[in-house]
Design an enzyme around this catalytic site. Structure first.
Site, short mmCIF file in Angstrom:
data_model
loop_
_atom_site.label_atom_id
_atom_site.label_comp_id
_atom_site.label_asym_id
_atom_site.label_seq_id
_atom_site.Cartn_x
_atom_site.Cartn_y
_atom_site.Cartn_z
N ASN A 13 0.86 -1.19 0.00
CA ASN A 13 0.00 0.00 0.00
C ASN A 13 0.89 1.23 0.00
O ASN A 13 1.50 1.56 1.02
CB ASN A 13 -0.90 -0.05 1.25
N LYS A 15 0.03 4.28 -0.24
CA LYS A 15 -0.59 5.48 0.35
C LYS A 15 -0.36 6.69 -0.57
O LYS A 15 -0.29 6.51 -1.77
CB LYS A 15 -0.06 5.69 1.77
N HIS A 99 -9.44 1.20 5.04
CA HIS A 99 -8.14 1.37 5.71
C HIS A 99 -8.32 2.29 6.90
O HIS A 99 -9.12 3.22 6.87
CB HIS A 99 -7.11 1.95 4.73
N GLU A 101 -6.69 4.67 7.97
CA GLU A 101 -6.50 6.11 7.69
C GLU A 101 -7.76 6.71 7.07
O GLU A 101 -8.08 7.88 7.30
CB GLU A 101 -5.27 6.30 6.78
N GLU A 169 -5.14 -5.02 10.62
CA GLU A 169 -4.09 -4.04 10.88
C GLU A 169 -4.38 -3.31 12.19
O GLU A 169 -5.22 -2.41 12.24
CB GLU A 169 -4.06 -3.00 9.75
N GLY A 175 2.73 2.15 10.77
CA GLY A 175 3.70 3.23 10.62
C GLY A 175 4.46 3.58 11.90
O GLY A 175 5.13 4.59 11.96
N SER A 214 3.60 -2.21 10.25
CA SER A 214 5.05 -2.28 10.49
C SER A 214 5.70 -3.59 10.09
O SER A 214 6.65 -4.04 10.73
CB SER A 214 5.35 -1.93 11.96
P1 PGA Z 1 2.99 0.26 7.60
O1 PGA Z 1 1.50 0.48 7.01
O2 PGA Z 1 3.52 -1.01 6.98
O3 PGA Z 1 3.75 1.47 7.13
O4 PGA Z 1 2.86 0.17 9.07
C1 PGA Z 1 0.64 -0.60 6.85
C2 PGA Z 1 -0.67 -0.13 6.26
O5 PGA Z 1 -1.15 0.95 6.63
O6 PGA Z 1 -1.26 -0.85 5.42
#
Ligand code: PGA
Length: 252
Positions: A13, A15, A99, A101, A169, A175, A214
């Site tokens: 992803n 983003k 997601h 976010e 997640e 992140g 992560s």
């Molecule tokens: P990350 O993000 O691997 O940077 O923690 C995962 C995601 O949001 O799908």
């Protein structure tokens, strides 16, 4: 690793990252994908501006391209939005919906996420539906309640192994460099599989449940080795082909 009943999927992803010149990273992923053929499916979810070009780049390879979000409607007066049909038209095979976010920053509810998953199916796309608990929910012991509520509310009826992928997640792991313990991942994924089975019956055995948050090459082996983990949804580490392939290589 032991043979999975489901084909593993490692999805990146991106983003809101990536410009036309990032195609060179995708080309490296495509080059590395050959050695993984038949062992793990690879997908990249670039920003919408790159879906058409990326779909052309991966054409004929083992790598698939997807969108990061879609509107529930097929078309209409929704300035700035993109429909599932448009993503399919651009060459996407899948779309991420729900997601954290989007749920947090755009206040998306389970009802909206469900409508988006249905839109994905209407357009012939696989819906990658994200679920996961926030830090306070984990600390107060509500993780499984939250996951149950999100599964019930965000998933439409009619799932198959082809049209649905779940990404678990934990919001606090995205992140941050933090990850749950293998035991916590096992508990969450076991619960998700049970809940999917209660909802969809035997079909649930074909639905892949990814872990996200992560994931990097150094922790992928442990996380991907947990029962009922069928791959990863990778954010930050998916922006560099070497790291992304380092994660996928767990399945070699
Ligand atoms: P990350 O993000 O691997 O940077 O923690 C995962 C995601 O949001 O799908």
């Amino acid at each position: 690793m032991a043979a999975l009943p489901r084909r593993a999927l490692v999805a990146g992803n991106w983003k809101m990252n990536g410009l036309k010149r990032s195609t060179t990273e995708l080309e490296k992923v495509v080059a590395g994908a050959g050695a993984l053929a038949g062992k793990v499916e690879l997908m990249i979810f670039p920003p919408a501006t790159l879906v058409t070009a990326f779909a052309a780049t991966v054409h004929g390879s083992e790598v698939g391209i997807g969108g990061q979000d879609c509107h529930a409607e097929a078309s209409g007066a929704f300035t700035g939005d993109i429909s599932a049909e448009m993503l399919a038209d651009a060459g996407a095979k899948a779309v991420i919906v729900g997601h954290s976010e989007r749920r947090t920053l755009h206040k998306e509810t389970d009802v909206e996420v469900r409508a988006k998953a249905l839109a994905a199916w209407r357009a012939g796309l696989t819906a990658v539906v994200c679920i996961g608990e926030a830090k306070d929910e984990r600390v107060s012991g509500k993780t499984l309640d939250v996951l149950g509520r999100q599964i019930d509310g965000s998933l439409p009826d009619g799932a198959t192994g082809a049209n649905l992928v779940i990404a678990y997640e934990p919001v606090w792991a995205i992140g941050t460099g933090l990850t749950p313990t293998a035991a916590d991942v096992a508990e969450a994924h076991g619960f998700i599989r049970e809940r999917l089975t209660a909802r969809y019956g035997d079909v649930a055995q074909a639905v892949r449940v990814l872990y996200g948050g992560s994931v990097k090459p150094s922790n992928a082996k442990e996380l991907m080795g947990v029962a009922n983990v069928d791959g990863a949804l990778v954010g930050g580490a998916s922006l560099k082909a070497d790291e992304f392939l380092g994660i996928a290589n767990v399945y070699r």
